[in-house]
Design a protein around this motif. Structure first.
Motif, short mmCIF file in Angstrom:
data_model
loop_
_atom_site.label_atom_id
_atom_site.label_comp_id
_atom_site.label_asym_id
_atom_site.label_seq_id
_atom_site.Cartn_x
_atom_site.Cartn_y
_atom_site.Cartn_z
N PHE A 228 0.74 -1.48 0.05
CA PHE A 228 0.22 -0.01 -0.05
C PHE A 228 0.92 1.00 -0.01
N ALA A 229 1.46 1.33 -1.19
CA ALA A 229 2.42 2.34 -1.33
C ALA A 229 2.01 3.69 -2.53
N ARG A 230 0.94 3.55 -2.79
CA ARG A 230 0.24 4.12 -4.00
C ARG A 230 -0.09 5.51 -3.42
N LYS A 231 -0.27 6.72 -4.17
CA LYS A 231 -0.44 8.02 -3.77
C LYS A 231 -1.69 8.11 -3.11
N GLU A 232 -2.71 7.26 -3.29
CA GLU A 232 -3.95 7.59 -2.49
C GLU A 232 -3.62 6.85 -1.25
N ASP A 233 -2.70 5.81 -1.27
CA ASP A 233 -2.76 5.22 0.38
C ASP A 233 -2.12 6.08 1.43
N SER A 234 -1.58 7.20 0.91
CA SER A 234 -1.06 8.40 1.93
C SER A 234 -2.05 9.06 2.56
N ILE A 235 -3.35 9.04 2.17
CA ILE A 235 -4.49 9.60 2.80
C ILE A 235 -5.91 8.80 2.98
N ASN A 236 -5.73 7.44 2.75
CA ASN A 236 -6.80 6.63 2.90
C ASN A 236 -6.74 5.68 3.92
N GLY A 237 -5.55 5.85 4.93
CA GLY A 237 -5.53 4.93 6.10
C GLY A 237 -4.51 3.75 6.02
N LEU A 238 -4.20 3.44 4.65
CA LEU A 238 -3.56 2.27 4.62
C LEU A 238 -1.96 2.37 4.49
N GLY A 239 -1.59 3.56 3.94
CA GLY A 239 -0.22 3.72 3.94
C GLY A 239 0.38 3.84 5.26
N ILE A 240 -0.48 4.33 6.28
CA ILE A 240 -0.12 4.55 7.77
C ILE A 240 -0.11 3.42 8.35
N THR A 241 -1.19 2.60 8.23
CA THR A 241 -1.45 1.28 9.06
C THR A 241 -0.56 0.20 8.39
N VAL A 242 -0.30 0.19 7.07
CA VAL A 242 0.20 -1.12 6.76
C VAL A 242 1.66 -0.82 5.59
N HIS A 243 1.33 -0.05 4.66
CA HIS A 243 2.28 0.34 3.72
C HIS A 243 3.02 -0.76 2.84
N ASP A 244 4.36 -1.21 3.18
CA ASP A 244 4.96 -2.10 2.61
C ASP A 244 4.89 -3.37 3.39
N ILE A 245 4.11 -4.32 2.89
CA ILE A 245 3.89 -5.65 3.45
C ILE A 245 5.23 -6.59 3.53
N TYR A 246 5.28 -6.98 5.01
CA TYR A 246 6.50 -7.76 5.25
C TYR A 246 6.60 -9.13 4.54
N SER A 247 5.71 -9.89 4.55
CA SER A 247 5.75 -11.24 4.17
C SER A 247 4.59 -11.62 3.60
N ILE A 248 4.60 -12.48 2.47
CA ILE A 248 3.42 -13.12 1.90
C ILE A 248 3.56 -14.60 1.80
N GLU A 249 2.37 -15.32 1.70
CA GLU A 249 2.40 -16.72 1.19
C GLU A 249 1.42 -16.59 0.28
N ILE A 250 1.50 -17.45 -0.82
CA ILE A 250 0.27 -17.62 -1.78
C ILE A 250 -0.06 -19.17 -1.82
N LYS A 251 -1.17 -19.43 -1.70
CA LYS A 251 -1.63 -20.68 -1.53
C LYS A 251 -2.62 -21.06 -2.86
N MET A 252 -2.38 -22.33 -3.35
CA MET A 252 -3.72 -22.66 -4.21
C MET A 252 -4.32 -23.66 -3.48
N LEU A 253 -5.61 -23.29 -3.13
CA LEU A 253 -6.42 -24.06 -2.29
C LEU A 253 -7.07 -25.26 -2.87
N SER A 254 -7.33 -25.01 -4.27
CA SER A 254 -8.25 -26.03 -5.18
C SER A 254 -7.80 -25.60 -6.39
N LEU A 255 -7.96 -26.72 -7.37
CA LEU A 255 -7.97 -26.76 -8.62
C LEU A 255 -8.71 -27.67 -9.50
#
Length: 280
Positions: free
Chosen positions: A184-211
């Motif tokens: 959440f580092a887009r221009k709009e994130d600086s005023i919509n509450g996401l830049g200050i609460t999250v900003h750059d996510i530290y870690s991510i896991e992506i799972k495929m639950l079903s196919l």
């Protein structure tokens, strides 16, 4: 050929979940002298001196035209608990420029409350999950991880056996590494509450639950599990974009000063998205 079984993790960042050794997860590790001399945190609050507990007014603020030296000597000090309450209240009042109007505008005050009262417990909220989902679905950068996952499935799926070949599993990780992962580092994130609460996510896991594979098409459920840290490290507070705001100075002192030591916490986000494709 061996088929890939689900659910399975198709990608994870090098930075892992629940990393309490991260620099921004430190708390209560600095003295007043260190905060003032090493980090130059002398002018922290408009309400109270965080180190002495003396409440501030136009008469004992050094930058005020009404300042007199004896006013500080005569000012009474409040307890560290009362001082912390004043600092948290000031943080809340200073948060509004970073969260002017959006569905996420209440998040920052919820997270300030969580820092004050939850003793470092993980935080989650439906609004954060919605923000993650929307960010993924609205990504038109040309480097969307969802688009890449869809491409990998389309390129490797075996319609005859109605399966995804296990030897092609590594294709997901290789392809996703070329994408732009959610943050959440887009221009709009600086005023919509996401830049200050999250900003750059530290870690991510992506799972495929079903196919599910049909004769000429497929359907999948993909889950993004993301985590950030609601905490500040040394690099944060030494950057001009942070230290120009009292909001971040107060946050750093409440987190790192040995007399307060309010614990940072993990911010957890989750989004499940349906994907589909088929033969062209």
């Amino acid at each position: 050929m061996t088929a890939l079984t689900f659910p399975c993790t198709i990608f994870s960042t090098q930075r892992k979940m629940n990393d309490r050794a991260a620099a921004d997860m430190r708390y209560g590790d600095l003295t007043a002298d260190q905060l003032q001399k090493r980090y130059f945190l002398t002018d922290v609050s408009e309400k109270v001196n965080p180190y002495t507990g003396v409440r501030l007014s136009p008469f004992n603020l050094p930058q005020s035209r009404f300042y007199t030296p004896h006013s500080i000597r005569n000012a009474g000090a409040c307890s560290y608990q009362a001082c912390a309450q004043l600092l948290f209240d000031e943080m809340r009042s200073l948060s509004w420029p970073f969260s002017i109007y959006s569905p996420y505008r209440q998040l920052i005050n919820k997270m300030i409350d969580h820092m004050q009262y939850a003793n470092g417990a993980p935080f989650s909220d439906a609004a954060l999950d919605m923000a993650l989902r929307n960010q993924l679905l609205e990504d038109n950068s040309g480097k969307s991880s969802l688009d890449v996952i869809e491409t990998v499935v389309n390129s490797n799926i075996n319609y005859k056996q109605k399966e995804f070949p296990k030897p092609k599993f590594q294709s997901f990780d290789t392809a996703i590494q070329t994408t732009i992962l959610p943050k959440f580092a887009r221009k709009e994130d600086s005023i919509n509450g996401l830049g200050i609460t999250v900003h750059d996510i530290y870690s991510i896991e992506i799972k495929m639950l079903s196919l599910q594979v049909h004769n000429h098409s497929w359907e999948a459920k993909v889950q993004y599990v993301a985590q950030d840290h609601f905490g500040l490290d040394d690099n944060d507070i030494m950057k001009d974009k942070f230290r120009q705001f009292k909001f971040f100075k107060i946050w750093f002192v409440l987190q790192r000063y040995e007399k307060y030591g309010y614990k940072p916490f993990f911010t957890n986000m989750n989004a499940v998205i349906n994907l589909s494709g088929g033969k062209k």
